[in-house]
Design a protein around this motif. Structure first.
Motif, PDB file in Angstrom:
ATOM      1  N   SER A 102      18.073 -21.111  13.093  1.00 14.64           N
ATOM      2  CA  SER A 102      17.754 -21.545  14.454  1.00 14.64           C
ATOM      3  C   SER A 102      16.950 -22.842  14.472  1.00 14.64           C
ATOM      4  CB  SER A 102      16.979 -20.449  15.184  1.00 14.64           C
ATOM      5  OG  SER A 102      17.803 -19.330  15.387  1.00 14.64           O
ATOM      6  N   ASN A 103      16.201 -23.097  13.414  1.00 12.87           N
ATOM      7  CA  ASN A 103      15.412 -24.327  13.352  1.00 12.87           C
ATOM      8  C   ASN A 103      16.274 -25.556  13.067  1.00 12.87           C
ATOM      9  OD1 ASN A 103      13.049 -22.947  13.850  1.00 12.87           O
ATOM     10  ND2 ASN A 103      12.625 -22.636  11.679  1.00 12.87           N
ATOM     11  N   TYR A 104      17.402 -25.374  12.378  1.00  9.93           N
ATOM     12  CA  TYR A 104      18.217 -26.507  11.970  1.00  9.93           C
ATOM     13  C   TYR A 104      19.488 -26.688  12.788  1.00  9.93           C
ATOM     14  CZ  TYR A 104      15.111 -26.528   7.984  1.00  9.93           C
ATOM     15  OH  TYR A 104      14.002 -26.569   7.193  1.00  9.93           O
ATOM     16  N   SER A 105      19.744 -25.782  13.710  1.00 16.14           N
ATOM     17  CA  SER A 105      20.950 -25.908  14.520  1.00 16.14           C
ATOM     18  C   SER A 105      20.674 -25.345  15.914  1.00 16.14           C
ATOM     19  CB  SER A 105      22.119 -25.163  13.854  1.00 16.14           C
ATOM     20  OG  SER A 105      21.835 -23.796  13.811  1.00 16.14           O
ATOM     21  N   VAL A 106      21.692 -25.359  16.735  1.00 20.62           N
ATOM     22  CA  VAL A 106      21.538 -24.886  18.110  1.00 20.62           C
ATOM     23  C   VAL A 106      21.974 -23.428  18.254  1.00 20.62           C
ATOM     24  CG1 VAL A 106      21.738 -27.176  19.115  1.00 20.62           C
ATOM     25  CG2 VAL A 106      23.796 -25.819  18.704  1.00 20.62           C
ATOM     26  N   LEU A 107      21.992 -22.691  17.155  1.00 21.36           N
ATOM     27  CA  LEU A 107      22.402 -21.289  17.200  1.00 21.36           C
ATOM     28  C   LEU A 107      21.330 -20.441  17.878  1.00 21.36           C
ATOM     29  CD1 LEU A 107      23.778 -20.934  13.578  1.00 21.36           C
ATOM     30  CD2 LEU A 107      25.104 -21.117  15.680  1.00 21.36           C
ATOM     31  N   PRO A 108      21.725 -19.541  18.757  1.00 26.99           N
ATOM     32  CA  PRO A 108      20.734 -18.677  19.416  1.00 26.99           C
ATOM     33  C   PRO A 108      20.261 -17.583  18.453  1.00 26.99           C
ATOM     34  CG  PRO A 108      22.914 -18.074  20.127  1.00 26.99           C
ATOM     35  CD  PRO A 108      23.067 -19.302  19.274  1.00 26.99           C
ATOM     36  N   PRO A 109      19.086 -17.027  18.687  1.00 27.47           N
ATOM     37  CA  PRO A 109      18.629 -15.919  17.844  1.00 27.47           C
ATOM     38  C   PRO A 109      19.502 -14.680  18.040  1.00 27.47           C
ATOM     39  CG  PRO A 109      16.915 -16.602  19.395  1.00 27.47           C
ATOM     40  CD  PRO A 109      18.105 -17.438  19.654  1.00 27.47           C
ATOM     41  N   ILE A 110      19.535 -13.813  17.028  1.00 23.71           N
ATOM     42  CA  ILE A 110      20.340 -12.599  17.109  1.00 23.71           C
ATOM     43  C   ILE A 110      19.427 -11.376  17.075  1.00 23.71           C
ATOM     44  CG2 ILE A 110      22.356 -13.648  16.022  1.00 23.71           C
ATOM     45  CD1 ILE A 110      21.594 -12.180  13.435  1.00 23.71           C
ATOM     46  N   SER A 111      19.974 -10.251  17.549  1.00 22.11           N
ATOM     47  CA  SER A 111      19.226  -8.993  17.497  1.00 22.11           C
ATOM     48  C   SER A 111      19.546  -8.278  16.182  1.00 22.11           C
ATOM     49  CB  SER A 111      19.604  -8.108  18.680  1.00 22.11           C
ATOM     50  OG  SER A 111      20.938  -7.676  18.558  1.00 22.11           O
ATOM     51  N   VAL A 112      18.867  -7.168  15.959  1.00 21.71           N
ATOM     52  CA  VAL A 112      19.093  -6.401  14.739  1.00 21.71           C
ATOM     53  C   VAL A 112      20.513  -5.842  14.713  1.00 21.71           C
ATOM     54  CG1 VAL A 112      18.341  -4.376  13.428  1.00 21.71           C
ATOM     55  CG2 VAL A 112      16.657  -5.818  14.537  1.00 21.71           C
ATOM     56  N   TRP A 113      21.020  -5.411  15.868  1.00 19.73           N
ATOM     57  CA  TRP A 113      22.376  -4.857  15.915  1.00 19.73           C
ATOM     58  C   TRP A 113      23.419  -5.923  15.575  1.00 19.73           C
ATOM     59  CZ3 TRP A 113      22.213  -0.048  15.307  1.00 19.73           C
ATOM     60  CH2 TRP A 113      21.203   0.708  15.883  1.00 19.73           C
ATOM     61  N   GLN A 114      23.172  -7.152  15.968  1.00 23.00           N
ATOM     62  CA  GLN A 114      24.093  -8.229  15.604  1.00 23.00           C
ATOM     63  C   GLN A 114      24.015  -8.518  14.105  1.00 23.00           C
ATOM     64  OE1 GLN A 114      22.541 -10.953  18.512  1.00 23.00           O
ATOM     65  NE2 GLN A 114      24.418 -10.842  19.736  1.00 23.00           N
ATOM     66  N   ALA A 115      22.829  -8.362  13.512  1.00 22.14           N
ATOM     67  CA  ALA A 115      22.696  -8.518  12.064  1.00 22.14           C
ATOM     68  C   ALA A 115      23.450  -7.410  11.338  1.00 22.14           C
ATOM     69  CB  ALA A 115      21.222  -8.512  11.665  1.00 22.14           C
TER      70      ALA A 115
END
Length: 83
Positions: A43-56
């Protein structure tokens, strides 16, 4: 030296708990690493949104499926013959 007596049922319970803990750690630790890596590093190096644990968890399952389907990981079950 005095022999140490072990209750078989207690020993089986202890080894079962330790085994399940090890299996759980082998599943939980990669999911935690995926979640932390995505949210803190990517998330620091791109515009990707954070994910939840279920998405992980879903990313973990997707990676395992890709490894299995590509042939990198093979699971074989061979039954024993009783003659």
């Amino acid at each position: 030296m005095k022999p140490f007596q072990i209750n078989p049922l207690g020993a089986a319970a202890v080894f079962t708990i330790l085994g399940m803990g090890l299996i759980g750690a082998l599943v939980i630790l990669p999911i935690a690493c995926i979640h932390w890596t995505w949210n803190e590093v990517l998330s620091n190096y791109s515009v990707l949104p954070p994910i939840s644990v279920w998405q992980a968890v879903l990313l973990y399952l997707a990676m395992a499926t890709v490894l299995f389907l590509s042939g990198v990981v093979q699971i074989e079950v061979e039954p024993e013959r009783t003659e």
